[in-house]
Design a protein around this motif. Structure first.
Motif, PDB file in Angstrom:
ATOM      1  N   ASN A  97      19.143   1.253   7.443  1.00  0.00           N
ATOM      2  CA  ASN A  97      19.264   2.706   7.498  1.00  0.00           C
ATOM      3  C   ASN A  97      19.851   3.134   8.837  1.00  0.00           C
ATOM      4  O   ASN A  97      19.663   2.466   9.868  1.00  0.00           O
ATOM      5  N   GLY A  98      20.577   4.250   8.821  1.00  0.00           N
ATOM      6  CA  GLY A  98      21.187   4.755  10.037  1.00  0.00           C
ATOM      7  C   GLY A  98      20.255   5.701  10.787  1.00  0.00           C
ATOM      8  O   GLY A  98      19.212   6.129  10.277  1.00  0.00           O
ATOM      9  N   LEU A  99      20.622   6.026  12.017  1.00  0.00           N
ATOM     10  CA  LEU A  99      19.846   6.951  12.842  1.00  0.00           C
ATOM     11  C   LEU A  99      20.802   7.984  13.428  1.00  0.00           C
ATOM     12  O   LEU A  99      21.699   7.650  14.204  1.00  0.00           O
ATOM     13  N   SER A 100      20.586   9.232  13.043  1.00  0.00           N
ATOM     14  CA  SER A 100      21.377  10.337  13.592  1.00  0.00           C
ATOM     15  C   SER A 100      20.760  10.793  14.906  1.00  0.00           C
ATOM     16  O   SER A 100      19.547  11.036  14.978  1.00  0.00           O
ATOM     17  N   VAL A 101      21.576  10.901  15.937  1.00  0.00           N
ATOM     18  CA  VAL A 101      21.120  11.351  17.259  1.00  0.00           C
ATOM     19  C   VAL A 101      21.922  12.600  17.626  1.00  0.00           C
ATOM     20  O   VAL A 101      23.144  12.552  17.764  1.00  0.00           O
ATOM     21  N   VAL A 102      21.217  13.718  17.778  1.00  0.00           N
ATOM     22  CA  VAL A 102      21.864  15.004  18.042  1.00  0.00           C
ATOM     23  C   VAL A 102      21.302  15.583  19.337  1.00  0.00           C
ATOM     24  O   VAL A 102      20.078  15.723  19.483  1.00  0.00           O
ATOM     25  N   ASP A 103      22.180  15.901  20.275  1.00  0.00           N
ATOM     26  CA  ASP A 103      21.799  16.561  21.525  1.00  0.00           C
ATOM     27  C   ASP A 103      22.168  18.033  21.435  1.00  0.00           C
ATOM     28  O   ASP A 103      23.330  18.380  21.185  1.00  0.00           O
ATOM     29  N   VAL A 104      21.163  18.896  21.646  1.00  0.00           N
ATOM     30  CA  VAL A 104      21.352  20.344  21.537  1.00  0.00           C
ATOM     31  C   VAL A 104      21.318  20.949  22.936  1.00  0.00           C
ATOM     32  O   VAL A 104      20.314  20.824  23.654  1.00  0.00           O
ATOM     33  N   ASN A 105      22.406  21.581  23.349  1.00  0.00           N
ATOM     34  CA  ASN A 105      22.465  22.253  24.653  1.00  0.00           C
ATOM     35  C   ASN A 105      21.891  23.667  24.533  1.00  0.00           C
ATOM     36  O   ASN A 105      22.333  24.456  23.693  1.00  0.00           O
ATOM     37  N   ILE A 141      13.838  24.472  15.980  1.00  0.00           N
ATOM     38  CA  ILE A 141      14.408  23.202  15.515  1.00  0.00           C
ATOM     39  C   ILE A 141      13.514  22.553  14.466  1.00  0.00           C
ATOM     40  O   ILE A 141      13.994  22.027  13.454  1.00  0.00           O
ATOM     41  N   ASN A 142      12.198  22.591  14.694  1.00  0.00           N
ATOM     42  CA  ASN A 142      11.275  22.033  13.701  1.00  0.00           C
ATOM     43  C   ASN A 142      11.351  22.797  12.381  1.00  0.00           C
ATOM     44  O   ASN A 142      11.277  22.206  11.297  1.00  0.00           O
ATOM     45  N   GLU A 143      11.495  24.096  12.489  1.00  0.00           N
ATOM     46  CA  GLU A 143      11.609  24.921  11.277  1.00  0.00           C
ATOM     47  C   GLU A 143      12.857  24.554  10.483  1.00  0.00           C
ATOM     48  O   GLU A 143      12.818  24.453   9.256  1.00  0.00           O
ATOM     49  N   VAL A 144      13.950  24.340  11.195  1.00  0.00           N
ATOM     50  CA  VAL A 144      15.181  23.921  10.516  1.00  0.00           C
ATOM     51  C   VAL A 144      15.035  22.515   9.943  1.00  0.00           C
ATOM     52  O   VAL A 144      15.451  22.230   8.821  1.00  0.00           O
ATOM     53  N   TYR A 160      19.789  17.904   2.112  1.00  0.00           N
ATOM     54  CA  TYR A 160      20.683  16.745   2.196  1.00  0.00           C
ATOM     55  C   TYR A 160      19.882  15.506   1.836  1.00  0.00           C
ATOM     56  O   TYR A 160      19.013  15.068   2.617  1.00  0.00           O
ATOM     57  N   GLU A 161      20.183  14.924   0.685  1.00  0.00           N
ATOM     58  CA  GLU A 161      19.384  13.810   0.189  1.00  0.00           C
ATOM     59  C   GLU A 161      19.548  12.540   1.033  1.00  0.00           C
ATOM     60  O   GLU A 161      18.673  11.662   0.998  1.00  0.00           O
ATOM     61  N   PHE A 162      20.619  12.422   1.799  1.00  0.00           N
ATOM     62  CA  PHE A 162      20.803  11.221   2.607  1.00  0.00           C
ATOM     63  C   PHE A 162      20.011  11.274   3.914  1.00  0.00           C
ATOM     64  O   PHE A 162      19.962  10.284   4.648  1.00  0.00           O
ATOM     65  N   ILE A 163      19.391  12.419   4.243  1.00  0.00           N
ATOM     66  CA  ILE A 163      18.502  12.507   5.398  1.00  0.00           C
ATOM     67  C   ILE A 163      17.099  12.150   4.940  1.00  0.00           C
ATOM     68  O   ILE A 163      16.500  12.840   4.111  1.00  0.00           O
ATOM     69  N   LEU A 164      16.576  11.044   5.470  1.00  0.00           N
ATOM     70  CA  LEU A 164      15.295  10.506   5.020  1.00  0.00           C
ATOM     71  C   LEU A 164      14.179  10.966   5.957  1.00  0.00           C
ATOM     72  O   LEU A 164      13.959  10.389   7.022  1.00  0.00           O
ATOM     73  N   GLY A 165      13.493  11.991   5.574  1.00  0.00           N
ATOM     74  CA  GLY A 165      12.399  12.492   6.386  1.00  0.00           C
ATOM     75  C   GLY A 165      12.825  13.619   7.312  1.00  0.00           C
ATOM     76  O   GLY A 165      14.006  13.865   7.546  1.00  0.00           O
ATOM     77  N   VAL A 166      11.822  14.312   7.854  1.00  0.00           N
ATOM     78  CA  VAL A 166      12.060  15.460   8.731  1.00  0.00           C
ATOM     79  C   VAL A 166      12.547  14.951  10.090  1.00  0.00           C
ATOM     80  O   VAL A 166      11.959  14.021  10.665  1.00  0.00           O
ATOM     81  N   PRO A 167      13.622  15.517  10.630  1.00  0.00           N
ATOM     82  CA  PRO A 167      14.094  15.117  11.961  1.00  0.00           C
ATOM     83  C   PRO A 167      13.007  15.286  13.019  1.00  0.00           C
ATOM     84  O   PRO A 167      12.176  16.193  12.947  1.00  0.00           O
ATOM     85  N   GLU A 168      13.034  14.428  14.010  1.00  0.00           N
ATOM     86  CA  GLU A 168      12.012  14.400  15.057  1.00  0.00           C
ATOM     87  C   GLU A 168      12.610  14.818  16.395  1.00  0.00           C
ATOM     88  O   GLU A 168      13.705  14.377  16.761  1.00  0.00           O
ATOM     89  N   ILE A 169      11.888  15.672  17.112  1.00  0.00           N
ATOM     90  CA  ILE A 169      12.317  16.094  18.445  1.00  0.00           C
ATOM     91  C   ILE A 169      11.785  15.103  19.467  1.00  0.00           C
ATOM     92  O   ILE A 169      10.571  14.895  19.586  1.00  0.00           O
ATOM     93  N   ILE A 170      12.686  14.478  20.217  1.00  0.00           N
ATOM     94  CA  ILE A 170      12.281  13.537  21.257  1.00  0.00           C
ATOM     95  C   ILE A 170      11.834  14.276  22.510  1.00  0.00           C
ATOM     96  O   ILE A 170      10.901  13.865  23.203  1.00  0.00           O
ATOM     97  N   GLY A 171      12.478  15.416  22.811  1.00  0.00           N
ATOM     98  CA  GLY A 171      12.129  16.207  23.982  1.00  0.00           C
ATOM     99  C   GLY A 171      13.372  16.561  24.773  1.00  0.00           C
ATOM    100  O   GLY A 171      14.508  16.399  24.311  1.00  0.00           O
ATOM    101  N   VAL A 172      13.159  17.052  25.994  1.00  0.00           N
ATOM    102  CA  VAL A 172      14.269  17.418  26.866  1.00  0.00           C
ATOM    103  C   VAL A 172      14.886  16.132  27.410  1.00  0.00           C
ATOM    104  O   VAL A 172      14.260  15.392  28.166  1.00  0.00           O
ATOM    105  N   GLN A 173      16.114  15.889  27.016  1.00  0.00           N
ATOM    106  CA  GLN A 173      16.789  14.639  27.343  1.00  0.00           C
ATOM    107  C   GLN A 173      17.480  14.685  28.706  1.00  0.00           C
ATOM    108  O   GLN A 173      17.525  13.688  29.419  1.00  0.00           O
ATOM    109  N   ASN A 174      18.000  15.875  29.066  1.00  0.00           N
ATOM    110  CA  ASN A 174      18.784  15.943  30.295  1.00  0.00           C
ATOM    111  C   ASN A 174      18.816  17.382  30.799  1.00  0.00           C
ATOM    112  O   ASN A 174      18.616  18.320  30.034  1.00  0.00           O
TER     113      ASN A 174
END
Length: 301
Positions: free
Chosen positions: A188-196, A210-213, A221-235
């Motif tokens: 399975n793939g892993l989508s990594v999205v950085d939000v400014n 973000i959690n609400e979205v 989107y059926e190819f997204i497996l599970g609710v996206p997870e927020i890692i936190g403030v990256q930078n």
């Protein structure tokens, strides 16, 4: 004298050509050759049908083979069977012409050994092809990065592999050049999205949006497996902070996941009054610069 000799030879040639046993032998040999070719063709066709049926039955059994692996093995088995059967047919046809097969095979072995020393790259390609197939490094239909080429595997041979780039180019890669493979289809793939996000925005509020979205994305989107997870403030950038979001996707669809996650989050943030941060430039007047210089001098003194 010469005319009598020529006439004598022509007479012998006519007697030879008019001999019924010669034409019976030629006819018998031709029939044998046609039968050998026909039988070889029928055997190859039957084996290919049996291979297709074997894999169909295996799909219903307790041992399941991935579709991509099945296509690769089917093509390999069919190719090997075709080579072996037609090689045997050629040997049998040579025997019809009374060729001595033993010396020919021995000579071919010596010649093959000599050629092998001069064709090390070819030998390397074939050996690597065997390892690719039997170790299941990648299969037909996989999306891979191999030998600097990224794309979908169209065909795997013993010497070369054909990879079609996402822009449509067909790349023929010698198997010996494939020393490292990244297979995007095996897991399975892993989508990594950085939000400014602008510094004026509240981190907790941004994460709530973000959690609400994210909760709506698996249904949309059926190819997204599970609710996206927020890692936190990256930078922490010059004019914004970066919140990282990750999501598991089906194989090969992590890039599609990133595009859609980014689109949905940006749209929701914008509607909630949180706009995309813009670069900031701070300007000072001449009087302000003088005051700053005097302040620094006092601090140093």
């Amino acid at each position: 004298m010469k005319l009598s000799f020529i006439g004598n030879q022509l007479g012998k040639l006519w007697d030879y050509l008019s001999n019924p046993e010669l034409w019976l032998a030629i006819l018998g040999g031709a029939v044998r050759i046609l039968l050998i070719i026909l039988i070889a063709w029928i055997v190859v066709r039957i084996v290919r049908k049996l291979v297709d049926r074997l894999f169909v039955q295996r799909q219903r059994g307790p041992i399941q083979i991935p579709k991509r692996r099945e296509n690769t093995l089917k093509q390999l088995i069919k190719s090997v069977v075709g080579y072996v059967v037609y090689f045997m047919a050629i040997v049998m046809i040579l025997e019809v012409f009374n060729f001595q097969i033993g010396p020919i095979i021995a000579g071919a072995g010596v010649a093959g050994l000599a050629i092998g020393f001069g064709a090390q790259n070819l030998v390397k390609d074939i050996i690597t092809g065997f390892f690719i197939i039997f170790e299941d490094q990648f299969s037909v239909g996989d999306y891979v990065l191999a030998a600097g080429v990224e794309g979908t595997v169209e065909e795997i041979g013993l010497r070369t592999s054909k990879i079609v780039s996402w822009t449509g180019e067909l790349n023929i890669v010698p198997n010996g050049n494939i020393d490292q493979v990244i297979n995007y289809s095996s897991r399975n793939g892993l989508s990594v999205v950085d939000v400014n996000v602008p510094y004026e925005s509240d981190v907790a509020e941004v994460e709530r949006i973000i959690n609400e979205v994210g909760e709506t994305l698996p249904d949309k989107y059926e190819f997204i497996l599970g609710v996206p997870e927020i890692i936190g403030v990256q930078n922490l950038d010059v004019s914004s902070f970066v919140v990282r979001v990750i999501a598991e996707t089906q194989p090969e669809l992590q890039w599609a996941g990133e595009r859609n996650i980014r689109k949905e989050i940006q749209d929701k943030l914008y509607k909630s009054g949180i706009k995309i941060p813009a670069p900031r430039i701070v300007t000072y007047t001449e009087d302000q610069v003088d005051k700053l210089s005097e302040e620094r001098q006092r601090q140093r003194g």
